[in-house]
Enzyme design. Structure first.
Site, short mmCIF file in Angstrom:
data_model
loop_
_atom_site.label_atom_id
_atom_site.label_comp_id
_atom_site.label_asym_id
_atom_site.label_seq_id
_atom_site.Cartn_x
_atom_site.Cartn_y
_atom_site.Cartn_z
N HIS A 108 1.43 41.75 -9.67
CA HIS A 108 1.54 40.40 -10.23
C HIS A 108 1.68 39.38 -9.10
O HIS A 108 2.16 39.71 -8.01
CB HIS A 108 2.74 40.29 -11.19
CG HIS A 108 4.02 40.76 -10.59
ND1 HIS A 108 4.34 42.09 -10.48
CD2 HIS A 108 5.07 40.08 -10.05
CE1 HIS A 108 5.52 42.21 -9.91
NE2 HIS A 108 5.99 41.01 -9.62
N HIS A 110 3.49 35.75 -8.38
CA HIS A 110 4.43 34.73 -8.84
C HIS A 110 3.81 33.36 -8.58
O HIS A 110 3.31 33.10 -7.49
CB HIS A 110 5.73 34.80 -8.06
CG HIS A 110 6.53 36.05 -8.27
ND1 HIS A 110 7.60 36.11 -9.11
CD2 HIS A 110 6.41 37.29 -7.72
CE1 HIS A 110 8.12 37.33 -9.08
NE2 HIS A 110 7.42 38.07 -8.23
P1 5GP Z 1 8.98 41.34 -8.45
O1 5GP Z 1 10.47 41.48 -8.27
O2 5GP Z 1 8.35 42.69 -8.75
O3 5GP Z 1 8.28 40.58 -7.39
O4 5GP Z 1 8.81 40.44 -9.74
C1 5GP Z 1 9.12 40.89 -11.02
C2 5GP Z 1 9.43 39.69 -11.86
O5 5GP Z 1 9.37 40.09 -13.22
C3 5GP Z 1 10.83 39.13 -11.63
O6 5GP Z 1 10.74 37.78 -11.21
C4 5GP Z 1 11.51 39.28 -12.99
O7 5GP Z 1 12.32 38.18 -13.32
C5 5GP Z 1 10.35 39.41 -13.95
N1 5GP Z 1 10.62 40.20 -15.12
C6 5GP Z 1 11.28 41.40 -15.15
N2 5GP Z 1 11.32 41.85 -16.41
C7 5GP Z 1 10.70 40.94 -17.19
C8 5GP Z 1 10.43 40.86 -18.60
O8 5GP Z 1 10.79 41.72 -19.39
N3 5GP Z 1 9.75 39.76 -19.02
C9 5GP Z 1 9.34 38.78 -18.17
N4 5GP Z 1 8.69 37.76 -18.70
N5 5GP Z 1 9.58 38.83 -16.83
C10 5GP Z 1 10.25 39.89 -16.37
#
Ligand code: 5GP
Ligand code: ZN
Length: 142
Positions: A108, A110
């Protein structure tokens, strides 16, 4: 044998659940290849995630077509947060691997709107680099 990291969807993946509609999300845009929805723990107002529908673990595993589609949608969303939320700027970020801060292992991007008053900082402290060390590392990368 199925490779779970590159399978189209993965049973225990939160984002595959959102894409399948079995988990809730504030979806902003979706098309055949990608979806954008609000991050559940926003860094700033309007923080959203751009996600390819096909499950790929991270930047190292995603195929070029899905990466391309995700980057294009991220640009569209960046323009939108500037226009509609009156953001002053936007950061696109991606975490690849747990050490880099990745917590959801479905690729993903951001999209984080930036505002004059926000308190976000870059994840490193800029300082003078060592020229010889930079040159040695450059050699490793060429
Ligand atoms: P990462 O930490 O992998 O870069 O980003 C994962 C993102 O997913 C985080 O910013 C977190 O807040 C978001 N996230 C985690 N679980 C969920 C969820 O169940 N729904 C949504 N909409 N975002 C989520
Ligand atoms: Zn997934």
């Amino acid at each position: 044998m199925t490779d779970l990291h590159t399978a189209t969807s993965q049973a225990d993946c939160i984002f595959c659940g959102i894409i399948a509609g079995t988990l809730p999300a504030e979806v902003i845009v979706e098309d055949d290849d990608t979806i954008a929805f609000m991050d559940i723990s926003p860094a700033t107002p309007g923080h959203l995630l751009v996600v390819p529908r096909a499950h790929a673990r991270d930047l190292l595993e995603i195929d070029a077509e899905n990466l391309d589609a995700a980057v294009r949608l991220a640009q569209r969303m960046a323009r939108r947060v500037i226009e509609r939320l009156d953001a002053d700027g936007v950061n696109l970020t991606n975490a690849c691997g747990a050490r880099a801060g990745q917590t959801v292992f479905h690729f993903h991007i951001h999209v984080i709107p930036r505002y004059a008053e926000d308190v976000l900082q870059r994840p490193w402290e800029p300082g003078a680099g060592d020229v010889a060390s930079i040159a040695r590392t450059a050699d490793l990368l060429r």
